[in-house]
Design an enzyme around this catalytic site. Structure first.
Site, short mmCIF file in Angstrom:
data_model
loop_
_atom_site.label_atom_id
_atom_site.label_comp_id
_atom_site.label_asym_id
_atom_site.label_seq_id
_atom_site.Cartn_x
_atom_site.Cartn_y
_atom_site.Cartn_z
N ALA A 382 17.81 39.97 18.96
CA ALA A 382 16.68 40.84 18.62
C ALA A 382 16.94 41.56 17.31
CB ALA A 382 16.44 41.86 19.74
N HIS A 383 15.91 41.68 16.50
CA HIS A 383 15.98 42.32 15.19
C HIS A 383 16.04 43.83 15.41
CE1 HIS A 383 14.89 42.45 10.82
NE2 HIS A 383 14.36 43.61 11.16
#
Length: 547
Positions: A382-383
Site C-alpha cells: 500500500a502507498h
C-alpha cells in the site's frame, strides 16, 4: 467464521479491520488501547505556528497532511453508520471502536473551531510532504496551517464540518450529553459561518478542490442539523433556500445524494413537501442500477462501478453505502424505487451493494482481495508512508532525498501491514496496472484510503446488510447484523482521492430519455470564489432546482 448467504467472506473480520485502518491514520498522542503496534505519537506540535493546539485528527491516505474537508466527511459518514446500524455494531462488538473513531475526529474539530468565526482547515505543507517519504513519527516537514474566516470564506469546509459535528452529536447524546451539546452548538455556529460568508476556498487545491461547489454541503449540513435538533428553521432552509440536483455520485466532494436519502427518510416518516428530494434520491438509484433505463454509471465486465481511474474504489463503496441505507428504508416502509417502467425493491438494491463489496473482498476476475490483510492474495505494498518504512529509532533523521529509493520504490512487501486499507482498485476493464497490484504503488493506485467517509479521511474509502429483505419482519442473527455493518463502515471511510469532475443529471421526473452527464475540467483556481459552485458550462434545462 462469518458466512454470508451464498458467499464465503468473513464480514465481521473485514469490519474489524476497516476500523483498525482508521486507527493507523491517527495523528497526535495515541491512546493506550492503540491496536496498530507500528504506529506511535506524532505531530505533537501541530498548531504551534499560530499559537493553537491542533494536535490530533487524521492523516490523509498515505500522506502526513491533515485536510479538513475529506476528514469531516469521514466523520459525518461514520456517524451516520453508527446511528443507522447501532445494534449491528453492538452485535459485532465494534460500537465502542466506531465511537472512538468518531471522537478522534470531533475532538480535533473542536480545537480547530475554538476561535470565534474561524476554522483551521489544514495542517502540514502538501508540497513539502510530497518531497519526503518519512513516517509521521519521524517527519521534519513543515507543519503550516491554513484557515478560513469571514475574509477568506470556505463554505464547503465550514458546512461539512458543521454536518460532522451535528451528526456526531446524535451519536454521543445518550453517552455524554455535555459533549454532545458542545458538538451541536459548534455545528450551529459553523453552519451560520458557512451560509453568511459564502465562497469556495481553493487553499486545498490541487489536492482537495471542491469542483461541485458549496450548495451540496449547505444542504447536507442543514439536513444533519435538522436531524439533530428537529427545529423547523433548518427544514425551512432546506425547502426554501437550498439548491438540489439529481446526481449519480456520492463522495467527499458531492453530498447531494446523501442529503436526499436522509430527506426521503423524513418523507417516509410523514414530513410534508419533500417529494422533490425523494425524486432526486430515486434518480440517484436509477442512474446507477445497471437494469434501470436511466443507467449512467460505467460498470466493468466484472460488474464493478467505475467512475474514475486511480482511486476509483471509493466511489463504489460510497454508492454501496447509500444503496444499503435506502434498501433498509424501502423495506421498513414497504416502498420501491420506480425507474421508468421498472420497479426495484429493497432486496434488489441490497444485492447490488453486496456485489460491489464482494468484488472488493475477492469475488472479482482477478480472484484476489483489494483489502490489505484480508482474504486471498491481498495487497502488500500500500502507498503509505507509515506502513512502508521500517520502524525507526526515536529522533532518527530521515534523508528526504534518499527516502523514496530507500522505501517507496522497493519491490517487496511493506514492513508493516496497513490492515483494513482498500487500494484504489482496478481499471474499467478489471485490470491492474502491471503484473501485480503492488506496482500501483508507483502510480498511486495503491494508496491507502479510509479515514474520510467510513471515507477514511482524506482521499480514498465503505456497507450493506447482506440478504435481508425487511428489517421489521425478519429477526436477524448476529452474523447477519454484522454483515450489514461491514458495508456501512466501508462506505463511510472517506479519506479519499480527489474528485476531478462532477456528474449532474436532470431530475428523473423531468425526462424519461437517456441522459448524458456533463463534466467539469480539472482546472486549478486561484483565490476564493464567491459565485455559486456549479460549472459555468451551459446547464441543461431542469438541472438545478432552488427550493
Amino acid at each position: 467464521m462469518m458466512v454470508v448467504k451464498g458467499g464465503s467472506f468473513n464480514y465481521k473480520e473485514a469490519l474489524t479491520k476497516s476500523l483498525i485502518f482508521l486507527e493507523a491514520q491517527r495523528s497526535g498522542k495515541l491512546p493506550k488501547n492503540n491496536r496498530v503496534p507500528w504506529r506511535g505519537d506524532s505531530a505533537l506540535d501541530d498548531g504551534k505556528l499560530v499559537n493553537m493546539d491542533l494536535v490530533g485528527g487524521y492523516y490523509d491516505a498515505g500522506d502526513n497532511v491533515k485536510y479538513g474537508l475529506p476528514m469531516a466527511f469521514t466523520v459525518t459518514t461514520l456517524s451516520w453508520a453508527a446511528l443507522f446500524y447501532k445494534s449491528e455494531f453492538k452485535a459485532a462488538s465494534e460500537l465502542d471502536n466506531i465511537e472512538d473513531a468518531i471522537k478522534w475526529g470531533t475532538d480535533y474539530f473542536l480545537k480547530a473551531s475554538s476561535r470565534r468565526k474561524r476554522l483551521y482547515v489544514e495542517v502540514g505543507d502538501p508540497e513539502d510532504d510530497h518531497h519526503c517519504w518519512a513516517p509521521p513519527e519521524n517527519m521534519k516537514t513543515k507543519r503550516t496551517v491554513k484557515t478560513i474566516d469571514s475574509n477568506t470564506p470556505g463554505t464547503e469546509i465550514a458546512a461539512e464540518t458543521a454536518a460532522a459535528m451535528a451528526a456526531s452529536s446524535i451519536v454521543f447524546r445518550g453517552k455524554d450529553s455535555k459533549y454532545a451539546r458542545r458538538l451541536l452548538n459548534k455545528a450551529k455556529l459553523l453552519f451560520h459561518m458557512a451560509k453568511e460568508h459564502k465562497g469556495t476556498y481553493d487553499g486545498e487545491c490541487p489536492f482537495y478542490c471542491s469542483y461541485s461547489g458549496y450548495h451540496d454541503e449547505l444542504m447536507w449540513a442543514a439536513t444533519w442539523l435538522y436531524m439533530a435538533t428537529r427545529k423547523p428553521v433548518y427544514l425551512k432552509y432546506i425547502k426554501e433556500d437550498t439548491i438540489s440536483a439529481s446526481v449519480a455520485e456520492f463522495s467527499w466532494d458531492l453530498k447531494y445524494a446523501g442529503s436526499q436519502i436522509l430527506l426521503t427518510q423524513l418523507h417516509f416518516e410523514g414530513e410534508k413537501n419533500l417529494e422533490t428530494f425523494k425524486n432526486h434520491g430515486d434518480s440517484f438509484i436509477c442512474s446507477v442500477l445497471p437494469e434501470s433505463p436511466y443507467h449512467q454509471i460505467n460498470l466493468s465486465p466484472g460488474g464493478f462501478i467505475h467512475l474514475r481511474d486511480g482511486a476509483n474504489t471509493q466511489y463504489a463503496t460510497s454508492t454501496s453505502f447509500l444503496f444499503a441505507v435506502y434498501s433498509d428504508l424501502l423495506a421498513k416502509h414497504q416502498e420501491k424505487v420506480t425507474c421508468g417502467n421498472k420497479h426495484f425493491g429493497p432486496s434488489h438494491l441490497l444485492g447490488f451493494a453486496k456485489k460491489q463489496m464482494d468484488y472488493i473482498l475477492g469475488k472479482n476476475p482477478e480472484k484476489r482481495s483489494y483489502m490489505v490483510g484480508f482474504g486471498k492474495n491481498p495487497p502488500t505494498q500500500a502507498h503509505h508512508r507509515g506502513a512502508s518504512v521500517p520502524t525507526l529509532k526515536k529522533g532518527e533523521e530521515v534523508n528526504c532525498g534518499l527516502s523514496f529509493s530507500q522505501w517507496l520504490r522497493k519491490e517487496e512487501p511493506n514492513p508493516h501491514e496497513l490492515t483494513g486499507a482498500i487500494v484504489g482498485g482496478p481499471d474499467r476493464n478489471d485490470n491492474v496496472n502491471g503484473t501485480d497490484l503492488e506496482v500501483s504503488k508507483k502510480d498511486g493506485n495503491g494508496e491507502g484510503f479510509g479515514e474520510r467517509g467510513a471515507r477514511p479521511l482524506g482521499a480514498r474509502r465503505e456497507l450493506c446488510k447482506m440478504g435481508m429483505e425487511s428489517l421489521r419482519h425478519l429477526k436477524r442473527r448476529c452474523e447477519e447484523l454484522v454483515d450489514n455493518t461491514f458495508m456501512f463502515i466501508l462506505s463511510g471511510n472517506s479519506l479519499n482521492a480527489p474528485t476531478n469532475s462532477i456528474t449532474i443529471f436532470p431530475p428523473s421526473e423531468t425526462s424519461t430519455a437517456q441522459r448524458t452527464p456533463f463534466r467539469r475540467r480539472n482546472t486549478k483556481r486561484v483565490g476564493p470564489r464567491t459565485e455559486p459552485g456549479f460549472p459555468k458550462t451551459k446547464v441543461p434545462p431542469g438541472e438545478l432546482h432552488n427550493h
